[in-house]
Design a protein around this motif. Structure first.
Motif: not given
Length: 476
Positions: A182-186, A224-226, A233-236, A208-210
């Motif tokens: 949970v969370g898309g930061g570093v 995210a692509e990699a 699975t990457v869900r935004t 967020g968006k990405g």
């Protein structure tokens, strides 16, 4: 037992920041005490930078080798997760701090183990592990270097769900079959990269968006692509509403706001950090417990003549290398104000003014691909009101990139102040770009004019040739 002792300097916290403050004050001849409630070496050494990079290095090495002719067929198998984790354990000295304690001894600093709290003007009280009670008085300065901690959101069920934070994510003994991040930061992006490669089925949930929203938008897109190509699975644009776990070794269920349920073996919350200042006696010196501590450019707390806050606690730049940089600044300032080092001698290079915290903060994100940035993003530069321009270049078009790896994908951006013609910021994403960062940092911190950068010739054929291409693109 109660003991009262006086030192020139008392340092609260023995992470990399506190260690560097102590090193500088001891080198200036100031007697120094260091107080630590956990392991000497701090968060970075045992639960953050060092273990995470030990886990990520095999991941990135395998990924890059798979794109090199003559090697790719030799590295198609899975990573040896047990060996990777064992190597990590060696790098953190199996969570023992004997070596770090020996280093403190070698510089002549006195270590007090236990919980330290401010107790009014220039005083620190230490409660030791065996009920020792020490009262330390600082003649010149107290430096708060207690760092930051992971923050868990207030969600139903989370308190009893045994969720991971960054500490558990970097010290886990085995690979979870399914991991929700949970969370898309570093922290979230790096740990998703590591555990996916080590065998977990990773699902990232990002509000967020990405990913990596504090960097240029294209960085998160590449990462995210990699991750998706690697099987994650990457869900935004999704939010977690609750977490459920029913004791023992039961799986954990993450409940989304729309009611969807996601089952996993572990869940990592990488959703922010808070200062470790909630129980260090700030109220005894007129400050709010649990708060970030605002400081001037010498890291002295605003309104105080003797209290310093160095590293994460001042919220200027929550990275180990910036904390160590601030420690060198603060140590020089403390020594100068104590009269042990001539002020003019130490300040002729700006030795006690942490200007890099404003304009030239470097950062590497050790995902696959790597991301690296320094200075201002385009959006940040535009927000200052300056006339700026972003110059982009496809890293795959640089000769050195194709030699580095087949199917190299990456991007570079340089943000230029059009009136002064200097670089305000630079961002790179792609394999190996972390090694591009220091040249960018020098350009930004040194405010090197574009006309001079033309004469910094990049070696051929290296990825550094992107600098030439960025300058050519800028000139048109």
């Amino acid at each position: 037992m109660t003991a009262a002792v006086e030192y020139d300097v008392v340092v609260l916290g023995a992470g990399p920041t506190g260690e560097n403050v102590a090193d500088r004050t001891r080198a200036a001849g100031l007697s120094t005490a260091v107080v630590e409630s956990e392991l000497v070496g701090g968060e970075c050494s045992y639960w953050a930078c060092i273990p995470s990079k030990a886990m990520l290095r095999p991941v990135i090495a395998r990924s890059e080798s798979r794109r090199v002719p003559g090697v790719r067929h030799a590295v198609q198998g899975p990573l040896d997760a047990a060996e990777v984790l064992a190597h990590r354990d060696e790098y953190v000295a199996h969570w023992k701090d004997d070596g770090q304690v020996g280093w403190l001894d070698s510089i002549g600093a006195r270590l007090y183990r236990g919980h330290g709290r401010l107790h009014g003007h220039r005083k620190v009280v230490v409660e030791g592990p065996e009920n020792e009670h020490h009262v330390l008085t600082a003649r010149h300065a107290v430096a708060v270097c207690t760092g930051s901690r992971a923050v868990l959101p207030h969600l139903p069920g989370l308190a009893g769900a045994r969720a991971w934070t960054s500490r558990e994510a970097t010290s886990a003994r085995s690979v979870p079959g399914r991991l929700v991040v949970v969370g898309g930061g570093v922290v979230g992006s790096e740990m998703a990269t590591a555990w996916q490669a080590l065998g977990s089925r990773v699902t990232m949930l990002v509000r967020g968006k990405g990913l990596l929203p504090r960097l240029e938008p294209f960085v998160g897109e590449h990462v995210a692509e990699a991750l998706t190509e690697a099987g994650a699975t990457v869900r935004t644009n999704v939010s977690v509403a609750a977490v459920q776990r029913n004791g023992g070794g039961a799986p954990v269920t993450v409940v989304l706001e729309d009611g969807e349920l996601i089952d996993a073996d572990e869940v990592l919350f990488a959703t922010g950090r808070a200062p470790r200042t909630e129980d260090i006696g700030l109220e005894t010196v007129g400050l709010e417990p649990g708060s970030w501590l605002p400081v001037d450019d010498s890291c002295r707390v605003e309104g105080s003549e003797w209290l310093y806050a160095v590293g994460d606690v001042n919220r200027r730049a929550l990275m180990t290398h910036q904390g160590k940089y601030q420690a060198r600044i603060a140590g020089a300032a403390i020594a100068a104000r104590a009269g042990h080092v001539p002020l003019l001698e130490t300040d002729r290079w700006g030795a006690h003014s942490a200007t890099a915290d404003h304009d030239a903060v470097p950062q590497v994100v050790f995902t696959d691909p790597e991301a690296a940035s320094v200075g201002l993003s385009l959006a940040e530069a535009e927000a200052t009101g300056r006339r700026v321009r972003a110059v982009d270049y496809d890293l795959a078009a640089v000769a050195g990139a194709g030699l580095y790896a087949d199917d190299y994908r990456g991007r570079a951006r340089m943000v230029v102040d059009l009136d002064r013609e200097i670089v305000l910021g630079a961002t790179f994403v792609g394999p190996g770009v972390g090694e591009l960062l220091h040249s960018a940092t020098i350009a930004v911190a040194g405010e090197v004019p574009i006309d001079r950068l033309w004469h910094a010739v990049p070696a051929y054929p290296t990825i550094s040739e992107v600098w030439l291409r960025l300058l050519e693109t800028y000139r048109g």
